[in-house]
Design a protein around this motif. Structure first.
Motif, short mmCIF file in Angstrom:
data_model
loop_
_atom_site.label_atom_id
_atom_site.label_comp_id
_atom_site.label_asym_id
_atom_site.label_seq_id
_atom_site.Cartn_x
_atom_site.Cartn_y
_atom_site.Cartn_z
N ALA A 8 0.17 -5.68 -5.55
CA ALA A 8 1.68 -5.23 -4.99
C ALA A 8 2.65 -6.12 -5.56
N TRP A 41 0.72 -4.27 3.01
CA TRP A 41 -0.08 -3.57 1.80
C TRP A 41 -1.56 -3.71 1.98
N ASP A 48 7.05 -4.46 -2.61
CA ASP A 48 6.03 -3.48 -1.92
C ASP A 48 5.65 -4.14 -0.41
N VAL A 49 5.46 -5.23 -0.83
CA VAL A 49 4.93 -6.18 0.45
C VAL A 49 6.05 -6.23 1.68
N TRP A 58 -4.79 -7.12 4.76
CA TRP A 58 -3.58 -6.68 4.67
C TRP A 58 -2.62 -8.07 4.12
#
Ligand SMILES: Nc1ncnc2c1ncn2[C@@H]1O[C@H](COP(=O)(O)OP(=O)(O)OP(=O)(O)O)[C@@H](O)[C@H]1O
Length: 662
Positions: free
Chosen positions: A275, A285, A279-280, A296
Motif C-alpha cells: 500500500a 488497508w 492508499d492507507v 489492517w
C-alpha cells in the motif's frame, strides 16, 4: 531481545531442588543464565547478603533529568496502572537503563512496607550489583520476566516476586524497565497476570514515546479489524511524506512478524505492505498475505504531520522545548537526536558547559549555534575558535587577546581575545581536543574564576559566558593517554551530547530529502526514488557535509528535472570488484542500475583511513590531500570542500602528514 518473546512464556511452577550454584533446579533458562553471570562474571557470593545501593538526592536528580522524555510521555500510562493496582498489595517501579529507580507508585496496603524494604526511588537494581532480580535481569536479558522468591540471588530478596518488562525507546534502545513487585505468595504461575500487565503497560509507554518522537511524520497503526480504534493501538509505524518507513514500535514488529527493526526501517511502505501512504490515508488497508497478514493498516485519527507543532506541556514549562526551535530542526526525525535536543533544552540558561561529540560533518557547529540561539544569550555574541585550524603558537593570543605593544608584529592597538569578545554570549571551542596542554590549564582557570588577564595586562577582566566545546576525538581516551587534562575534561563536559553519524540516523532518508530540497534552485527538480535509495545505503564518512557536496554535484549533473542514479558521484556506489571494500557500505539494492564508474568526481571521496590505517593507505591519503591543496592553490576551505571534510579536519591532516606548499 524483544519483550514479547517472553510474553509467550508462562511462568514456571515452583521448584524444589537447587542447582550446585544454589539456583532453583528447574528455573527457566533466563534465571539460570542470570545466576551463572552473577557467579562467573560479577563474582557475587550467594551466601553473603547483598546491599541494594541507593543514590544521593543530587545523583538521583541528574538521573531523572536525563530521562525526562520517558517520564513525561509515560505519566498518563503510569497513572492508569496505579489506578488498576490500587490497594492490591503491589508497588510499581520505573527504572532507567542502569537499573536506577526513578519513580515509584505505592499502594496504601503493602506498598509502603515494600518501599521500606528497599523497593523505592533512588535504589539501584543492576544485576551486577544485587544479583538476579526482576529489574536488573530484565535489563541484562532485554526480556520481560518474573523473578520469583528463591530465584532471587540475594537472600534478602527471596521474599519477593518481581515482574519486569523493558521500556523501549523509539529507536529500539532499551531505556529502562517497568516493574511490579509484591511479596511472593502461592506460586509463580499466579504472577502471570502481573507479568502480562507490565508487558502491556510497557507497550503503551513505548507507543506514547513513539507518537511524541514522530509527531512530525505520518503515523500508521496496525490493527486486527478495520473498525478498530487506531488510537488505542500500540503497533505503530512512522512514515515520511515519500512513503519511507522511519520507525516501528515493538508491537508493530511483532504483528508483522519482523525480528529486528533494521529489517523494515528505511524500506518503502509499499514494498512492505503493498500500500502507498495515500492508499492507507484514504481507507484502512488489509494486509492479505506475507508479513502481517490478517492485520489492517490505518492512519491515526487526526494524523497530519506537524512540522512546527508545539511540544506537549511539561512540568518545567520554562525549560521545555518548542518543537520548531533550531535544535529540533537539527535533530530532525531521529529519536536519539530528539532526546539530545530535549537534554539541551533542559540545561539551557544554566551555564552548564556542553560537550558536543561526533564525527566530522555531523553538525556540531550547527548544534552549538542552535543552543546559543535558543538561549537567553541569543542576542549576544556567538564566537567560534577552531583549535585545530590555527597554529599552536597563535591560539593563546586568539583566545586571551593582548594589549597594545605586547608583541613586535602585534596589532598596534592590541587585540581583543575570543573569550573577551564572547563576553555575555557563547564561546564555541571547536576541536577542543587539539588545544595545547599548556593552554588547557589557562582555560581551566578562566572557567573556574570567571575572569581573564589579556597578555601584557595586569588588571583582570570579568567575564560572563557560556562555553560549548566540540570534538570528534575520544576525549576520555585522550585523558587516559595524558593528552588532555582530566580536570578540564570534567569542567567542559557538564553535559555530553553525542551526535550521530549520518549512517546511524534513523531519519537518514528524510534528511537526505530535506538537504536536497534546501540545495535545489527550483521545486520542479526532484530526487528520484532509486537515487535516494543509493544515497540512503552509502556510509557517508564525511556525514552531512559530504552529503551536501554529493547533492550539489548531482544537481549540476542532472537534466534539470530529476536527479537520477546516473547523476550521483562515484563515491556513493559500492566499490567495483578488486577495489578495497569499505566496511560500512551496504549493498546497493539494484546493482544493475549502478552506472559505470566515471573518471571525474567533483565531490571526491572523503574516505578517511582510521587511525590504524596501513602506511600505504596513509601515503595514499596524504597524496590525495596534497593534490587537492595544490589544485585549489592551498585555499584550505576549498580543498576541504572538494575532499568532503571539514576545514579543521584538513588542518589536522596537513599537520599529521607535515604537508607544505614549498
Ligand atoms: N540538520 C542539518 N540539516 C542540514 N544541514 C546540516 C545539518 N547539520 C549540519 N548541516 C550542514 O552540514 C555541514 C557540516 O556541519 P557542521 O560544520 O556543523 O559539522 P561539524 O560536526 O561541526 O563538522 P567538523 O567537525 O568537521 O567541524 C554544514 O554545511 C551544515 O550546514
Amino acid at each position: 531481545m524483544n519483550r514479547h518473546n517472553s510474553q509467550r512464556h508462562h511462568p514456571r511452577a515452583p521448584e524444589t531442588g537447587k542447582t550446585q550454584q544454589g539456583a532453583p533446579q528447574q528455573a527457566a533458562p533466563e534465571i539460570l543464565g542470570s545466576w551463572q553471570r552473577c557467579i562467573e562474571d560479577y563474582h557475587l557470593d550467594p551466601g553473603r547478603s547483598l546491599r541494594v545501593p541507593r543514590l544521593s538526592d543530587s545523583e538521583l536528580q541528574e538521573a531523572r533529568s536525563l530521562q525526562d522524555s520517558l517520564l513525561h510521555s509515560a505519566d498518563p500510562v503510569f497513572e492508569r496502572l496505579r489506578h488498576l493496582g490500587g490497594n492490591s498489595g503491589y508497588c510499581v517501579l520505573v527504572s532507567d537503563a542502569n537499573g536506577i529507580v526513578l519513580r515509584e507508585y505505592i499502594d496504601s496496603n503493602r506498598g509502603q512496607e515494600l518501599a521500606e524494604k528497599g523497593l523505592s526511588v533512588g535504589t539501584v537494581w543492576s544485576e551486577n550489583l544485587v544479583g538476579t532480580n526482576g529489574l536488573g535481569t530484565c535489563l541484562a536479558t532485554g526480556e520481560a520476566l518474573t523473578v520469583y522468591a528463591g530465584e532471587h540471588f540475594g537472600r534478602e530478596l527471596q521474599r519477593f516476586s518481581c515482574s519486569s518488562a523493558p521500556l523501549i525507546a523509539p529507536d529500539g534502545d532499551i531505556i529502562g524497565t517497568l516493574d511490579i513487585s509484591t511479596y511472593a505468595q502461592g506460586d509463580k504461575i499466579g504472577q502471570g497476570l502481573a507479568l502480562n500487565l507490565v508487558c502491556d503497560t510497557a507497550d503503551q509507554i513505548e507507543a506514547a514515546m513513539f507518537r511524541y518522537a514522530y509527531a512530525r511524520h505520518h503515523l500508521l497503526a496496525l490493527v486486527r479489524s478495520p473498525l478498530a480504534d487506531a488510537g488505542q493501538s500500540n503497533a505503530l509505524l512512522a512514515v515520511n511524506d515519500s512513503g519511507w518507513i522511519l520507525g516501528a514500535t515493538s508491537a508493530a514488529l511483532l504483528q508483522l512478524g519482523v525480528l529486528e527493526r533494521c529489517l523494515i526501517v528505511g524500506q518503502g511502505l509499499a514494498t512492505l505492505t503493498g500500500a502507498s501512504l495515500e492508499d492507507v490515508q484514504r481507507a484502512p488497508w488489509s494486509l492479505q498475505q506475507g508479513q502481517g497478514s490478517g492485520c489492517w493498516l490505518m492512519r491515526l485519527a487526526g494524523d497530519t504531520p506537524r512540522p512546527h507543532a508545539p511540544a506537549p506541556a511539561a512540568s518545567n514549562s520554562a525549560a521545555r522545548p518548542h518543537i520548531d526551535s533550531q535544535l529540533y530542526r537539527a535533530a530532525g526525525g531521529d529519536p536519539t537526536l530528539q532526546r539530545n535536543a530535549d537534554i539541551c533544552h533542559r540545561v539551557l540558561n544554566r551555564d552548564i558547559c556542553i560537550l558536543l561529540q561526533g564525527e566530522t560533518g555531523t553538525g556540531k557547529e550547527v548544534w552549538a549555534r542552535a543552543i546559543h540561539d535558543s538561549s537567553a544569550r541569543h542576542d549576544k555574541p556567538f564566537v567560534t575558535l577552531n583549535c585545530a585550524a590555527i597554529p599552536e603558537s597563535l591560539i593563546e593570543s586568539e583566545l586571551f587577546g593582548y594589549s597594545a605593544g605586547t608583541f613586535t608584529g602585534g596589532l598596534k592597538g592590541g587585540k581583543v581575545g575570543k573569550i573577551e569578545a564572547s563576553n555575555g554570549g557563547t564561546l564555541f571551542l571547536d576541536e577542543i581536543g587539539d588545544m595545547p596542554l599548556m593552554l588547557q590549564a589557562r582555560l581551566l582557570r578562566v572557567l573556574a574564576e570567571g575572569e581573564i588577564t589579556p597578555l601584557g595586562q595586569i588588571k583582570p577582566v570579568r567575564i560572563d559566558l557560556h562555553v560549548i566545546c566540540a570534538t570528534h576525538r575520544d576525549l576520555a581516551g585522550a585523558v587516559a593517554q595524558g593528552e588532555f587534562r582530566e580536570d578540564l575534561y570534567y569542567r567542559i563536559s557538564g553535559v555530553r551530547i553525542g551526535l550521530l553519524s549520518l549512517r546511524e540516523r534513523q531519519d537518514r532518508l528524510a534528511l537526505i530529502e530535506q538537504v536536497f530540497a534546501q540545495l535545489r534552485e527550483s521545486d520542479s527538480v526532484v530526487l528520484d526514488a532509486q537515487a535516494l535509495q543509493v544515497l540512503g545505503n552509502y556510509h557517508w564518512p564525511g556525514n552531512i557535509r559530504q552529503l551536501k557536496n554529493a547533492l550539489q554535484f548531482a544537481l549540476c549533473m542532472c537534466d534539470g528535472r530529476a536527479v537520477r542514479i546516473t547523476d550521483l558521484p562515484d563515491e556513493v556506489f559500492p566499490p567495483a570488484p578488486g577495489e578495497p571494500v569499505c566496511q560500512d557500505v551496504s549493498s546497493v539494492p539494484d546493482a544493475a542500475a549502478v552506472p559505470p564508474h566515471r573518471l571525474v568526481s567533483l565531490g571526491a571521496s572523503a574516505t578517511t583511513p582510521a587511525d590504524g590505517a596501513s602506511a600505504t593507505e596513509q601515503e595514499g591519503e596524504a597524496a590525495q590531500i596534497l593534490g587537492a591543496l595544490q589544485q585549489h592553490r592551498w585555499v584550505v576551505i576549498r580543498a576541504a570542500q572538494a575532499l568532503g571534510i571539514s576545514r579543521s579536519t584538513l588542518h589536522r591532516k596537513i599537520r599529521k602528514y607535515g604537508l607544505t606548499d614549498a
